[in-house]
Design a protein around this motif. Structure first.
Motif, PDB file in Angstrom:
ATOM      1  N   ASN A  95       0.829  -1.210   0.000  1.00  0.00           N
ATOM      2  CA  ASN A  95       0.000   0.000   0.000  1.00  0.00           C
ATOM      3  C   ASN A  95       0.859   1.253   0.000  1.00  0.00           C
ATOM      4  OD1 ASN A  95      -2.609   1.438   0.264  1.00  0.00           O
ATOM      5  ND2 ASN A  95      -1.812   1.981   2.288  1.00  0.00           N
ATOM      6  N   SER A  96       1.941   1.235   0.780  1.00  0.00           N
ATOM      7  CA  SER A  96       2.846   2.382   0.838  1.00  0.00           C
ATOM      8  C   SER A  96       4.287   1.916   0.668  1.00  0.00           C
ATOM      9  CB  SER A  96       2.686   3.134   2.163  1.00  0.00           C
ATOM     10  OG  SER A  96       3.080   2.321   3.247  1.00  0.00           O
ATOM     11  N   TYR A  97       5.135   2.850   0.322  1.00  0.00           N
ATOM     12  CA  TYR A  97       6.564   2.583   0.117  1.00  0.00           C
ATOM     13  C   TYR A  97       7.311   3.006   1.376  1.00  0.00           C
ATOM     14  CZ  TYR A  97      11.212   3.088  -2.150  1.00  0.00           C
ATOM     15  OH  TYR A  97      12.549   3.000  -2.484  1.00  0.00           O
ATOM     16  N   ASN A  98       8.120   2.090   1.919  1.00  0.00           N
ATOM     17  CA  ASN A  98       8.875   2.421   3.134  1.00  0.00           C
ATOM     18  C   ASN A  98      10.157   3.199   2.846  1.00  0.00           C
ATOM     19  OD1 ASN A  98      10.691   0.519   2.183  1.00  0.00           O
ATOM     20  ND2 ASN A  98      10.057  -1.075   3.632  1.00  0.00           N
ATOM     21  N   LEU A  99      10.419   3.504   1.566  1.00  0.00           N
ATOM     22  CA  LEU A  99      11.559   4.318   1.113  1.00  0.00           C
ATOM     23  C   LEU A  99      12.876   3.555   1.056  1.00  0.00           C
ATOM     24  CD1 LEU A  99      10.813   7.651   3.040  1.00  0.00           C
ATOM     25  CD2 LEU A  99      10.103   7.005   0.725  1.00  0.00           C
ATOM     26  N   CYS A 100      12.872   2.236   1.299  1.00  0.00           N
ATOM     27  CA  CYS A 100      14.116   1.468   1.219  1.00  0.00           C
ATOM     28  C   CYS A 100      14.570   1.303  -0.228  1.00  0.00           C
ATOM     29  CB  CYS A 100      13.931   0.085   1.844  1.00  0.00           C
ATOM     30  SG  CYS A 100      13.875   0.130   3.647  1.00  0.00           S
ATOM     31  N   HIS A 101      15.870   1.434  -0.416  1.00  0.00           N
ATOM     32  CA  HIS A 101      16.444   1.233  -1.738  1.00  0.00           C
ATOM     33  C   HIS A 101      17.893   0.780  -1.596  1.00  0.00           C
ATOM     34  CE1 HIS A 101      17.763   5.331  -0.776  1.00  0.00           C
ATOM     35  NE2 HIS A 101      18.749   5.162  -1.647  1.00  0.00           N
ATOM     36  N   PHE A 102      18.397   0.167  -2.656  1.00  0.00           N
ATOM     37  CA  PHE A 102      19.807  -0.215  -2.718  1.00  0.00           C
ATOM     38  C   PHE A 102      20.601   1.001  -3.178  1.00  0.00           C
ATOM     39  CE2 PHE A 102      17.315  -4.036  -4.079  1.00  0.00           C
ATOM     40  CZ  PHE A 102      17.387  -4.681  -2.857  1.00  0.00           C
ATOM     41  N   TRP A 103      21.657   1.317  -2.464  1.00  0.00           N
ATOM     42  CA  TRP A 103      22.449   2.517  -2.769  1.00  0.00           C
ATOM     43  C   TRP A 103      23.229   2.266  -4.060  1.00  0.00           C
ATOM     44  CZ3 TRP A 103      26.903   5.186   0.309  1.00  0.00           C
ATOM     45  CH2 TRP A 103      26.697   6.577   0.293  1.00  0.00           C
ATOM     46  N   SER A 104      22.820   2.925  -5.128  1.00  0.00           N
ATOM     47  CA  SER A 104      23.272   2.521  -6.458  1.00  0.00           C
ATOM     48  C   SER A 104      24.659   3.015  -6.844  1.00  0.00           C
ATOM     49  CB  SER A 104      22.260   2.971  -7.521  1.00  0.00           C
ATOM     50  OG  SER A 104      22.116   4.379  -7.516  1.00  0.00           O
ATOM     51  N   ASN A 105      25.349   3.753  -5.955  1.00  0.00           N
ATOM     52  CA  ASN A 105      26.735   4.086  -6.314  1.00  0.00           C
ATOM     53  C   ASN A 105      27.621   2.851  -6.296  1.00  0.00           C
ATOM     54  OD1 ASN A 105      27.722   3.992  -3.399  1.00  0.00           O
ATOM     55  ND2 ASN A 105      26.217   5.641  -3.316  1.00  0.00           N
TER      56      ASN A 105
END
Length: 207
Positions: A95-105
């Motif tokens: 339902n919502s995005y917790n804002l987690c992501h893989f740091w793409s550098n």
């Protein structure tokens, strides 16, 4: 920059001869010997995407991204992998995005995934909304959301054994062997893995 890294670098003519890439930013540091070939590891174990650091994005930079993602998925449910990593991206079933992501550098990935039908349609859909311009849709959340939804979770790999630093964040391997064998000179007290701003706990919970 974010739009280029999200949708165009893998289309560049000079890269068409290649399947795999390893993103290396200026002024990064590798704190451990890398005595294996990460590309071969990825290929042999059917991995699509690999990371060393994961964290939260700033909501103010992507306020409408998740709603746009949900609209795309609603229109294109066929691209969502059966054993996906939605549990890493969302704390409430999507339902919502917790804002987690893989740091793409730091990312090692299969460009054939970006070149494929699912990601191509996904990027084009995002691009038509103008969010790369009117907001700041970074390639890190765009890549992360796509690979987490459109690939099985076991096709995403955490390279724990690669000690990596992109100031101010550091990932140090968790195992003791690399240190006792003299392969690592990484200050584990600085390791970001379970910092309050890290998303490693969200990654761990889907393993």
């Amino acid at each position: 920059m974010c739009r280029f890294n999200s949708g165009f670098f893998y289309r560049h003519p000079i890269l068409q001869q290649f399947k795999w890439y390893w993103r290396v930013e200026p002024d990064v540091h590798f704190h451990c010997d890398i005595d294996f070939d990460p590309f071969l590891y990825m290929e042999r174990h059917n991995k699509t995407y690999a990371f060393t650091i994961t964290m939260y994005e700033y909501h103010a930079t992507i306020p409408t991204l998740w709603d746009t993602v949900k609209d795309f998925v609603k229109e294109n449910p066929q691209y969502v992998a059966q054993d996906n990593a939605l549990g890493y991206l969302s704390d409430d079933g999507g339902n919502s995005y917790n804002l987690c992501h893989f740091w793409s550098n730091f990312e090692i990935a299969d460009m054939d995934f970006w070149r494929g039908e699912a990601y191509t349609k996904f990027f084009d859909y995002l691009d038509r909304t103008g969010g790369f311009y009117y907001e700041r849709w970074g390639d890190a959340p765009v890549h992360s959301i796509a690979v987490a939804l459109f690939q099985n979770k076991d096709q995403i790999h955490f390279f724990d054994e690669i000690g990596y630093e992109h100031n101010p964040y550091v990932h140090c391997p968790s195992g003791q062997a690399a240190y006792t064998q003299g392969k690592c000179a990484c200050d584990r007290q600085r390791s970001f893995d379970y910092d309050g701003y890290s998303c490693m706990r969200q990654w761990d919970r889907i393993q």
